[in-house]
Each structure stands twice: as structure tokens, then as C-alpha cells.
Design a protein around this motif. Structure first.
Motif, PDB file in Angstrom:
ATOM      1  N   CYS A  51      66.959  90.504  64.225  1.00  0.00           N
ATOM      2  CA  CYS A  51      66.393  91.024  62.971  1.00  0.00           C
ATOM      3  C   CYS A  51      67.430  91.908  62.280  1.00  0.00           C
ATOM      4  O   CYS A  51      68.163  92.659  62.933  1.00  0.00           O
ATOM      5  CB  CYS A  51      65.138  91.831  63.290  1.00  0.00           C
ATOM      6  N   ASN A  53      66.993  94.487  60.770  1.00  0.00           N
ATOM      7  CA  ASN A  53      66.688  95.908  60.977  1.00  0.00           C
ATOM      8  C   ASN A  53      67.049  96.382  62.383  1.00  0.00           C
ATOM      9  O   ASN A  53      66.531  97.404  62.833  1.00  0.00           O
ATOM     10  CB  ASN A  53      65.199  96.167  60.722  1.00  0.00           C
ATOM     11  N   CYS A  58      65.072  97.870  65.606  1.00  0.00           N
ATOM     12  CA  CYS A  58      64.162  96.725  65.786  1.00  0.00           C
ATOM     13  C   CYS A  58      64.855  95.712  66.700  1.00  0.00           C
ATOM     14  O   CYS A  58      65.982  95.288  66.422  1.00  0.00           O
ATOM     15  CB  CYS A  58      63.814  96.068  64.451  1.00  0.00           C
ATOM     16  N   TRP A  60      63.444  92.716  67.583  1.00  0.00           N
ATOM     17  CA  TRP A  60      62.832  91.393  67.465  1.00  0.00           C
ATOM     18  C   TRP A  60      63.850  90.368  66.959  1.00  0.00           C
ATOM     19  O   TRP A  60      64.863  90.716  66.337  1.00  0.00           O
ATOM     20  CB  TRP A  60      61.616  91.438  66.524  1.00  0.00           C
ATOM     21  N   CYS A  71      62.514  90.191  60.806  1.00  0.00           N
ATOM     22  CA  CYS A  71      61.533  89.631  61.736  1.00  0.00           C
ATOM     23  C   CYS A  71      60.117  89.714  61.152  1.00  0.00           C
ATOM     24  O   CYS A  71      59.887  90.348  60.113  1.00  0.00           O
ATOM     25  CB  CYS A  71      61.601  90.378  63.066  1.00  0.00           C
ATOM     26  N   CYS A  74      58.887  93.367  60.698  1.00  0.00           N
ATOM     27  CA  CYS A  74      59.514  94.091  59.590  1.00  0.00           C
ATOM     28  C   CYS A  74      59.059  93.533  58.238  1.00  0.00           C
ATOM     29  O   CYS A  74      58.950  94.275  57.267  1.00  0.00           O
ATOM     30  CB  CYS A  74      61.038  94.048  59.713  1.00  0.00           C
TER      31      CYS A  74
END
Ligand SMILES: [Zn+2]
Ligand SMILES: [Zn+2]
Length: 351
Positions: A51, A53, A58, A60, A71, A74
Motif C-alpha cells: 500500500c 501508505n 500501513c 496491507w 489498499c 486506506c
């Protein structure tokens, strides 16, 4: 069980790297597993990318060929601080983490997470920061949009609120689990007007009762004296909708913690002298196929143990609540509602 794809040891839901072997990892929300950061593929053989972020912690994954680089978690955040104030990004990272844990818990329960880009009234999160914007932020849920005040990520603020309101427990994750309860009541019980609506009103009261009256009454009189025999918390006494949301949050607290205990391999062996339980308590990863009384029996002993473990560290109880019989009936109802909407593909990307 969530394990490191390299060394096989248990790994945290939030980990960016294995604490044991330092392999960098991501969490794939489609398969609900932890995969390597580099050359990972999901169950369908599609390449995964981190992701965008990840700088906000994050962990993911997104399919590498997806049109967007954020993701599912987010993207389901509809509004957030723009980053012009660095402090708000720190608060956001903490809130994002709780939101991801909420979503994984919902997926584990088989609840459908239908986002706002798929349908009107779909789930969305507005993560707003009253500390940096100076604007008042009301934590709540309306038409699928859950608003969280990022001020709640600050320990000093949150703890002051907890003490002021006389609450035994207050966490960012708890806010998410409570507010999502309002959303699922609307989606799964009230909206279809089905047979469960009558039962909801029997157990919790009429959710159409004036909210403003309830609010005024609660904040001028407080909870009724004998509240603990019928409710899980003082806040639950305020209005039938709040009773449902509090109960729904506890349902998630209990099952997520039992699942963690199951994943960690926890077993409680009864002492020889006791007549309270005569077989080993073995928490399950899922209680979807059994009566909720099984989960409550396990939870009674697991919570009792975890409370004492917390006390051993000088902390208050992990689960500072008592569940009276009336609340057992409410939790059993929540269990039936959740089971009635079971899905194998919880994170819905498209209609
Ligand atoms: Zn490892
Ligand atoms: Zn993300």
C-alpha cells in the motif's frame, strides 16, 4: 494462524517486518495472510504490491496491477488530514491501525464490508483531527459514514475523557467497534424490516425513541442505579441504539481476543480442586458454527486469566466488565444476526 512467511513464527497483525528474522512483510486482505514484501503473490497468483501508505505504517497489500495504489482499508477512509500538519499524520497512523484491525475482525466474523464507492450508504470512514484543525469533531455513524476524532489517539486526551466519563475502558479500536455496530444494526436488522427487528426491540428497546431526550437524560441523571444487571456499560443505558452498539462492540472484543488466544495456542487446564470447569478450555479461531454459549464459557476463563496476567504487570483488568444474564441474551442475538449474513468474501471491491 498469522505466521512469518520466512521463519514461520507467529507475527503481529500490524507487523511491517518479522520481529524474529526481520523479513519485511505485508498483510494480504484478500487471503487474510501475511506475505513477503518483495515477490509476493496472492492465492489467485496475482502479484502484490505494498500500500502507498506504508510510510504511514500501513502494512496491507494491493494487487500490483490494480488501478490504485492504496489498499482497501486506506481507500475506505473517505476523509483524512492532508498532511500539512505532521502531527496529524502521526495521529492518522494510529487510527489507521485500529481501523485495519476492525476490518480484519469483521472479515473473520464473515461480515460483508461494502464500501461507499460500491453503494449509497456503504461504509466509509472520516478520520478528522480536532487537535490540528481546531474544529469540533463528533464521533459517530450516519448513513454508513463513521467519523472518528483523531484526538482519541492521544493518550492524555483519551485517558482524561475516560476518567471524566467514568468509563472502565476507552480505546480507538473500541470506538471503531462501537460505531460499526450502529452501521450493522441499520444494514442487517433495521433496514430489511425483517423478523429480527421485533426481537431487537424486545431485547434492546425501540430504536426509534428520541435520541435527544435520551442524551439530555443521560448527561443530567447518569445511568440508573441497577444498570449493571441489564447492561454491559453505563453508556449502553442511554438509548436502545447505544445498547446495541455497546453489545456489538463487546461481541467483537470477545471473539477477536478468543481468536488471538486460539492462534497463540493458549490452553487452560482446570486445577484439580475446582468444580467450575472440568475440561480443558481450548479457545477456537471461530465460533460461527456453534452456539454463543460455547464462546461465553471459553471467554469466562480466558478473560479471567488475561485479567490476572494484566494485574501481574501492575495494569488494570484487560476486560474490566461483567456480563449479566440479560446481556448474555443480547450477545446471543448479535451472534445470530452476524451468522445470518455470513460471507466468504468480506471486502467488496465492486458491485
Ligand atoms: Zn520471521
Ligand atoms: Zn493501506
Amino acid at each position: 494462524m498469522l505466521t512469518c512467511p520466512n521463519c514461520g513464527l507467529p507475527i503481529r497483525l500490524e507487523s511491517l517486518a518479522c520481529e524474529n528474522c526481520e523479513t519485511t512483510v505485508m498483510f494480504d486482505p484478500q487471503s487474510l495472510t501475511v506475505v513477503r514484501l518483495g515477490d509476493a503473490e496472492n492465492a489467485q497468483g496475482a502479484a502484490l504490491a505494498p500500500c502507498a501508505n506504508r510510510t504511514l505504517l500501513c502494512n496491507w497489500a494491493v494487487p500490483a496491477d490494480a488501478a490504485q495504489n492504496l489498499c482497501f482499508s486506506c481507500r475506505i477512509t473517505r476523509r483524512r488530514p492532508d498532511g500539512s500538519d505532521p502531527a496529524s499524520l502521526e495521529h492518522l497512523a494510529v487510527s489507521y491501525q485500529a481501523q485495519r484491525r476492525l476490518l480484519i475482525g469483521l472479515a473473520d466474523l464473515g461480515l460483508p464490508v461494502v464500501p461507499y464507492w460500491v453503494t449509497d450508504g456503504g461504509l466509509a470512514f472520516d478520520l478528522l483531527d480536532s487537535t490540528t484543525s481546531g474544529e469540533k469533531v463528533m464521533i459517530g455513524q450516519a448513513n454508513g459514514v463513521i467519523t472518528i476524532d483523531l484526538a482519541e489517539t492521544l493518550d492524555a486526551h483519551r485517558e482524561a475523557q475516560r476518567v471524566r466519563l467514568g468509563e472502565p475502558y476507552r480505546t480507538v479500536l473500541g470506538h471503531f467497534r462501537h460505531e460499526v455496530g450502529h452501521y450493522f444494526s441499520w444494514q442487517l436488522v433495521e433496514k430489511p424490516g425483517g423478523p429480527m427487528l421485533d426481537e431487537l426491540r424486545e431485547l434492546f428497546g425501540d430504536e426509534r425513541a428520541s435520541y435527544q431526550d435520551a442524551l439530555d437524560r443521560h448527561y443530567s441523571n447518569g445511568a440508573p442505579a441497577q444498570w449493571a444487571t441489564n447492561y454491559i456499560s453505563e453508556y449502553a443505558t442511554m438509548h436502545p441504539s447505544e445498547d446495541w452498539a455497546e453489545t456489538f462492540a463487546h461481541y467483537q472484543h470477545i471473539l477477536a481476543t478468543l481468536s488471538t488466544a486460539a492462534n497463540g495456542g493458549l490452553r487452560l487446564v482446570p486445577p484439580e480442586s475446582t468444580h467450575f470447569f472440568d475440561e480443558m478450555i481450548v479457545p477456537r479461531d471461530s465460533y460461527a458454527d456453534v452456539d454463543f454459549s460455547v464462546a461465553l464459557r471459553d471467554w469466562r476463563w480466558v478473560a479471567s486469566f488475561l485479567n490476572r496476567a494484566n494485574n501481574a504487570m501492575g495494569n488494570d483488568d484487560l476486560y474490566p466488565f461483567r456480563i449479566p444474564e440479560t446481556v448474555v441474551a443480547k450477545l446471543e442475538f448479535v451472534h445470530r444476526v452476524v451468522r445470518s449474513s455470513h460471507t466468504e468474501t468480506p471486502f467488496v471491491e465492486a458491485a
